[in-house]
Scaffold this active site. Structure first.
Site: not given
Ligand SMILES: NC(=O)C1=CN([C@@H]2O[C@H](COP(=O)(O)OP(=O)(O)OC[C@H]3O[C@@H](n4cnc5c(N)ncnc54)[C@H](O)[C@@H]3O)[C@@H](O)[C@H]2O)C=CC1
Ligand SMILES: O=C(O)C(=O)COP(=O)(O)O
Length: 598
Positions: A206-207, A226, A285-287, A311, A316, A334, A336
């Site tokens: 999604k992101v 991916d 911005v993932a982990r 981020d 943390e 953090h 995002g």
């Molecule tokens: N910094 C922040 O505040 C935020 C961080 N995030 C993080 O962003 C990341 C992505 O979130 P979304 O896009 O919503 O999740 P999502 O589940 O929609 O997308 C994750 C993608 O990663 C892929 N994936 C899994 N293993 C993989 C690998 N080994 N290599 C490459 N791709 C792989 C999956 O197939 C999937 O398409 C998550 O880790 C989430 O926690 C999300 C929202 C806010």
């Molecule tokens: O949704 C995620 O994966 C995030 O990393 C957002 O984290 P937060 O709810 O802002 O602590």
């Protein structure tokens, strides 16, 4: 009678989340329509489906700041305790008084939390996407549902990724700090342009795909890696999916968007940095855990990585981190998901999911339970009830009640095999089989785990019927093998305890016991009698029960041939006394009988 079985297919021999699944749910978590990403998901009402039965007003602990709209929504239904910054010990103490817990990324929901809850905690709501801070295995073992809010912060995270990308390329943070320090360093902070550069999006979910869209708008050449993303989704945005090595070797910029899992832990490390283009720039911005942070410091010092914008961090907030202090690193705490819009959306999304789950609905965003579309749930609901009741009946027919190890379930259906999701049915049969003979609480979340732990093997089989596939199922048959029965007539010719049921007018009915056909609605409890078929039997049993004021709801006699053995199935609304059961057993034509609580 339904058409006889024409084909029998063995689907699975072990309970597993993937053995029989609804066809639209086989795709990975990344399956979604990119165009449909919106900050606030509209709430869909899921049918009430008893995962948990709440008697009193539940208590929800909100352990991290949650948008007001979400808190207000929770308050309409529950007592809400907003207690932030709890220590792990304080959380463990509080949790025994809570039915649900809502967290963001800053709270570790460890095994100790589930153990400390004493079974009261039923739902953990993660107000966001990443659930790497929740011990999912422990949640599942404790029958605790975990739900997240997977869509409401997508755009915010993507925008933050783009903000970091552009800020990094033009040294915005460093330049800002120097101007504020009274300096004017126009030569030092010459940046790099984005247009025409290659961006590798790692994790095209999604992101990642929203970042890709925006980067294309900035004139970048975007590639993605991916392993689970469908190529047509990438193609639709004009992005080429490539291998991991190709992505990191050809990128000028790398943006990370995969979840933190054992497979992605430290996926960027000394070895992978060595394969990158010299001068690559990295956004995360993932982990934090997807990067080996010490290796990144080395790569920055060696000039392999020119800059990084981060981020998220392994720990943390990061403590005494060389990485954070590095002059070529831009860091945010953090942020995002931290926009007003995203936080409002996430709060509502998670509050709805938690309230729904506490109400017994199956959450659409369940992380550790099958996600079944609402329309499928509605259709399966009466069969779910039938499945549990058949499990309950079958296990009560076992002599001694224990030692059940091998169960075969046959689903008779005219539907194509991949058109029937049996995970709910299997879970409810497991619940029915285990709960009457143990103190375990079994639900959709922990059914497979509990069965495995008890060494209970459930084989599922489909009997493909001729006829109209209008209803999902014609019958469910439960067979327990290698056990003795306290009611010998329940044994099939091949020696298994066998019960079979159907749904009639929306109500579960028992339609077969052993080789005998009966028809009794499964609404109260049941007395099964084997007797020599002769006139007056129904009256004799009926009058004993009426003397006790036990209401008979249903009676049916199944016989092999006139005046031979027959099985009488009697549905009763009240529990008969031991004395009346004894008197039924003493009727001379009654050869054996059993009383079964449903
Ligand atoms: N910094 C922040 O505040 C935020 C961080 N995030 C993080 O962003 C990341 C992505 O979130 P979304 O896009 O919503 O999740 P999502 O589940 O929609 O997308 C994750 C993608 O990663 C892929 N994936 C899994 N293993 C993989 C690998 N080994 N290599 C490459 N791709 C792989 C999956 O197939 C999937 O398409 C998550 O880790 C989430 O926690 C999300 C929202 C806010
Ligand atoms: O949704 C995620 O994966 C995030 O990393 C957002 O984290 P937060 O709810 O802002 O602590």
């Amino acid at each position: 009678m339904a058409a006889s079985a024409s084909t029998t297919i063995n689907f699975s021999t072990e309970p597993s989340h993937t053995s029989l699944s609804w066809k639209s749910h086989l795709s990975s978590s990344s399956a979604f329509d990119v165009a449909a990403v919106s900050p606030i998901r509209s709430h869909r009402q899921y049918p009430r489906f008893v995962i948990f039965a709440m008697r009193d007003k539940p208590t929800v602990l909100v352990a991290e700041k949650l948008g007001e709209a979400g808190v207000n929504l929770l308050k309409e239904f529950a007592d809400v305790d907003c207690s932030y910054n709890l220590t792990p010990e304080e959380l463990c103490t509080k949790i025994s008084l809570c039915d649900a817990l809502i967290v963001r990324s800053g709270t570790k929901v460890s095994r100790e939390v589930f153990e400390s809850s004493g079974g009261r905690l039923k739902v953990v709501g993660r107000a966001g996407v990443g659930i790497d801070n929740v011990d999912l295995a422990a949640a599942t073992e404790h029958g605790c549902l975990v739900v997240n809010a997977p869509t409401a912060n997508t755009v915010a995270a993507a925008e933050h990724g783009i903000a970091l990308l552009t800020a990094m390329a033009r040294n915005i943070a460093q330049a800002d700090a120097s101007v504020k320090a009274g300096k004017w360093l126009r030569n030092k902070y010459v940046g790099v342009s984005l247009v025409g550069k290659t961006l590798a999006v790692m994790g095209f979910g999604k992101v990642g795909s929203e970042v890709a869209r925006r980067a294309k708008g900035l004139g970048m050449h975007v590639i993605a890696h991916d392993p689970y993303a469908p190529a047509d989704r990438a193609r639709a945005i004009g992005v080429e999916l490539v291998s991991f090595d190709e992505a990191i070797a050809s990128a000028d910029f790398i943006s990370l968007h995969m979840p933190l899992t054992p497979a992605t832990n430290k996926i960027l490390n000394d070895e992978t940095f060595a394969k990158m283009k010299k001068g690559v720039r990295i956004v995360n911005v993932a982990r934090g855990g997807v990067i080996d942070e010490d290796a990144l410091v080395r790569a920055l010092d060696a000039g392999i990585v020119a800059q990084a914008a981060l981020d998220v961090f392994t720990v943390e907030p990061p403590k005494d981190s060389k990485l954070v202090q590095h002059e070529n690193v831009t860091a945010t705490p953090h942020l995002g998901a931290s926009t007003k819009e995203a936080q409002e959306g996430v709060a509502i999304e998670i509050a709805e999911a938690v309230v729904g789950a506490l109400n017994g609905e199956l959450a659409a965003t369940a992380v550790n339970a099958p996600m079944v579309p609402a329309e499928v749930l509605s259709e399966l609901k009466p069969y779910v009830a039938l499945a549990e009741k058949l499990g309950r009946l079958a296990v009560q027919l076992v002599a001694g009640g224990s030692g059940v190890k091998s169960v075969k379930v046959t689903y008779g259906s005219a539907r194509a095999p991949d058109d029937l999701d049996t995970r709910l049915l299997r879970a409810m049969i497991t619940k029915g089989l285990i709960e009457p003979i143990s103190s375990s609480f079994v639900n959709l979340v922990n059914a497979d785990f509990t069965a495995k732990q008890r060494g209970l093997r459930i084989a599922e089989e489909r009997s493909l019927l001729n006829g109209s596939p209008e209803s999902p199922l014609e019958f469910i048959q439960v067979q327990i093998s290698s056990v003795d029965s306290k009611f010998a007539s329940a044994l099939s010719d091949s020696g298994e305890i066998r019960v079979e049921g159907r749904v009639k007018d929306g109500i579960p009915h028992l339609t077969k016991v052993g080789s005998f056909e009966v028809d009794v609605s499964l609404e109260g409890s049941i007395i099964l009698c084997r007797q020599v078929d002769q006139p007056g039997m129904i009256g004799k049993v009926g009058s004993i029960l009426s003397e006790e004021n036990v209401n008979v709801s249903f009676m049916s006699v199944g016989r092999i041939a006139p005046r031979k053995h027959a099985i009488m199935a009697i549905g009763v609304d009240e529990e008969p006394t031991k004395e009346s059961l004894k008197r039924i057993g003493e009727i001379s034509a009654v050869e054996e009988f059993v009383y079964l609580k449903i």
